[in-house]
Design an enzyme around this catalytic site. Structure first.
Site: not given
Length: 431
Positions: A82, A161
Site C-alpha cells: 500500500h 472507515d
C-alpha cells in the site's frame, strides 16, 4: 454503555477499553450514534491521542465492521503493498507482477486518484477492457490461477472507515496519526493479507511532509500489525520529486512496462528493487536484501516479470495486444517546455507537477470528474540531469488544447545549480 461517557473519558485523556471502542464503531456504523457525537470523540482523539493498544482495538473494530476476505483455502502467504499516494507513483503496476512471477500471491485492492495524486485503478482502467469490478468469487479464482489480481475497493469492506473518513474530512480531524494508521491498516487487514508493505511517501508531494512524523506513523502501523498477528514492514520514500519520468495514466502504464523490461528510470527502478526485496524478506522467500535483489534482477532479465504482467492484465479482461502498438498512447495535443537556463536540474516541488497533470486532465479536482487517459507529463529531464539552454525540459500531453500558462507553474517548481544534489529514494526501512 453510553457514547457520552466514552467521549468524556477520552476528553479527560483516559484509555478506552476494547468494549468501548467496539461500542462506538458498531453504534456509528449502525446509526445509533450520530455524526455530532462521533465528531466529538474524533476531536478528543485528535487532541489527546490513542495508545498503541487503543489504536489496535480501533483498527480491529473497523476491520470487522464489514466483510473480511478469507484466503485460507489457498494455504499460501498473501502479500500486499500500500502506498499513501504520490506523483508518478506507478509502483504497484510493476512490482506486483514481479512478486507474482517469483511465486508470491498478490491480492490487492486499490483506489482512484484525487487531487494531485494518481490512482492505481485509473491507470489500469486506461487499458481497454481491464475489469476491476470483480465479485469475490471472480477475485479469488483469478488469484488462485494467476497468483495476482488488482481490483477496486469492495464497498462491503470496512464501512466504518468510509463513514469516519468522510467525517474527519469536514471536522478538522484528518491530521491524527492514530486515526490515519487505523484507517490504512483496517482496509489492508480486511483484504486478508498476511504480509503487508506500507510505502509511506514523505515530502511536499505527499500527505506526510516530515520524516519524523512519517516514522511515527510507520512504527505505529507495525505495532498494530504485531498486535493483530500480521507481518508489516514500512518504507519511507521520497516524494519531493515525481517518481520516474512520467505522470499520468497511459503514460505511466508504459513506463511500468519498460521497467519490467529492465529499461526503467533509475529512481523508479530503485523503489521497485527496494520494495520487492522488503516483501520477499518479510514473506521468508529471501534471507537478505542481496539475495532478494538478485531474484528480482533474474525475473526481469528472463522476461518472466513482463510475461506475468501480460498474463494478469489479460486475466482481468485487458487487451494486452494494444499496449504493444505504437499508437496506444496517442494524445491529440502536446506542448514542449524549453529550458532558458543551464545546469543541473532540481525539481523542488512534486505537488506542482501533480497539480499541472491534474489540470491537463490526468487527475480529478472533484470525485465526480472524468479522466483523460492520454493526459500527462513526460520529464525529458529529471532531477540531477544536466540541462543546456534550448533543451526540452518537459512535454505536456492532453486530448484537449493545452493552456500554455501551465508552463509558468512548472518553471517555478524547478531550479538549476552547478553541482548535483543529494537525493535519496528511500529515507528509511522499518520492520
Amino acid at each position: 454503555m453510553r457514547i457520552i461517557d466514552i467521549i468524556n473519558k477520552k476528553v479527560e485523556n483516559q484509555k478506552l477499553s476494547k468494549e468501548e471502542i467496539d461500542f462506538f464503531i458498531n453504534g456509528y456504523v449502525g446509526g445509533e450514534i450520530t455524526d455530532y457525537q462521533a465528531s466529538a470523540l474524533l476531536m478528543a482523539i485528535r487532541l489527546n491521542g490513542l495508545s498503541d493498544e487503543e489504536t489496535a482495538y480501533l483498527t480491529n473494530a473497523m476491520m470487522y465492521s464489514g466483510e473480511v476476505l478469507d484466503w485460507s483455502f489457498l494455504g499460501k502467504t498473501i502479500v500486499d503493498k500500500h502506498s499513501t499516494g504520490g506523483v508518478g507513483d506507478k509502483v504497484s503496476i510493476a512490482l506486483c507482477p514481479i512478486l507474482a512471477a517469483l511465486g508470491l500471491t498478490v491480492a490487492k485492492m486499490s483506489g482512484r486518484g484525487l487531487g494531485h495524486t494518481g490512482g492505481t485503478l485509473d491507470k489500469l482502467e486506461s487499458i481497454e477492457g481491464y475489469n476491476f469490478l470483480l465479485n469475490d468469487q471472480e477475485f479469488k479464482d483469478i488469484v488462485k490461477e494467476h497468483n495476482i489480481a488488482i481490483v477496486g475497493q469492495n464497498t462491503k469492506l470496512v464501512p466504518a472507515d468510509k463513514k469516519i473518513y468522510a467525517l474527519r474530512d469536514v471536522t478538522g480531524t484528518v491530521q491524527s496519526i492514530p486515526l490515519i494508521a487505523s484507517s490504512i491498516m483496517s482496509k489492508k487487514l480486511a483484504t486478508g493479507s498476511n504480509c503487508i508493505l506500507l510505502d509511506v511517501k514523505c515530502g511536499n508531494g505527499a500527505f506526510m511532509k516530515d520524516i519524523e512524523q512519517a516514522k511515527k506513523l510507520g512504527k505505529l502501523m507495525i505495532e498494530i500489525g504485531k498486535q493483530l498477528g500480521r507481518k508489516i514492514a514500512v518504507e519511507i520514500t521520497n516524494m519531493e520529486q515525481p517518481l520516474g519520468k512520467t505522470i499520468g495514466n497511459k503514460i505511466e502504464v508504459l513506463e511500468a512496462m519498460e521497467t519490467l523490461k529492465g529499461n526503467g528510470p533509475k529512481d523508479f527502478t530503485e523503489i521497485i528493487y527496494s520494495s520487492g526485496s522488503t516483501l520477499l524478506m518479510l514473506a521468508n522467500r529471501a534471507k537478505d536484501e542481496e539475495e532478494a535483489r538478485k531474484m528480482i534482477k533474474e525475473v526481469i532479465g528472463s522476461g518472466e516479470a513482463l510475461a506475468k504482467f501480460k498474463e494478469w492484465i489479460k486475466a482481468q479482461g485487458g487487451k494486452v495486444e494494444l499496449l504493444e502498438q505504437p499508437n496506444w498512447f496517442n494524445p491529440k495535443y502536446k506542448y514542449e517546455i524549453i529550458s532558458q537556463n543551464e545546469g543541473y536540474l532540481k525539481i523542488k516541488s512534486a505537488i506542482d507537477f501533480g497539480l499541472v497533470a491534474m489540470k491537463l486532465g490526468a487527475g480529478r479536482a472533484k470525485k465526480e470528474d472524468g479522466i483523460d487517459y492520454e493526459a500527462g507529463i513526460y520529464l525529458n529531464k529529471a532531477s540531477n540531469e544536466y540541462v543546456k539552454k534550448g533543451d526540452v525540459l518537459f512535454t505536456l500531453y492532453s486530448s484537449k488544447p493545452i493552456n500554455t500558462e501551465l508552463e509558468k507553474e512548472l518553471i517555478e517548481a524547478i531550479e538549476f545549480s552547478e553541482q548535483k544534489h543529494d537525493i535519496k529514494e528511500v529515507f528509511a526501512k522499518l520492520f
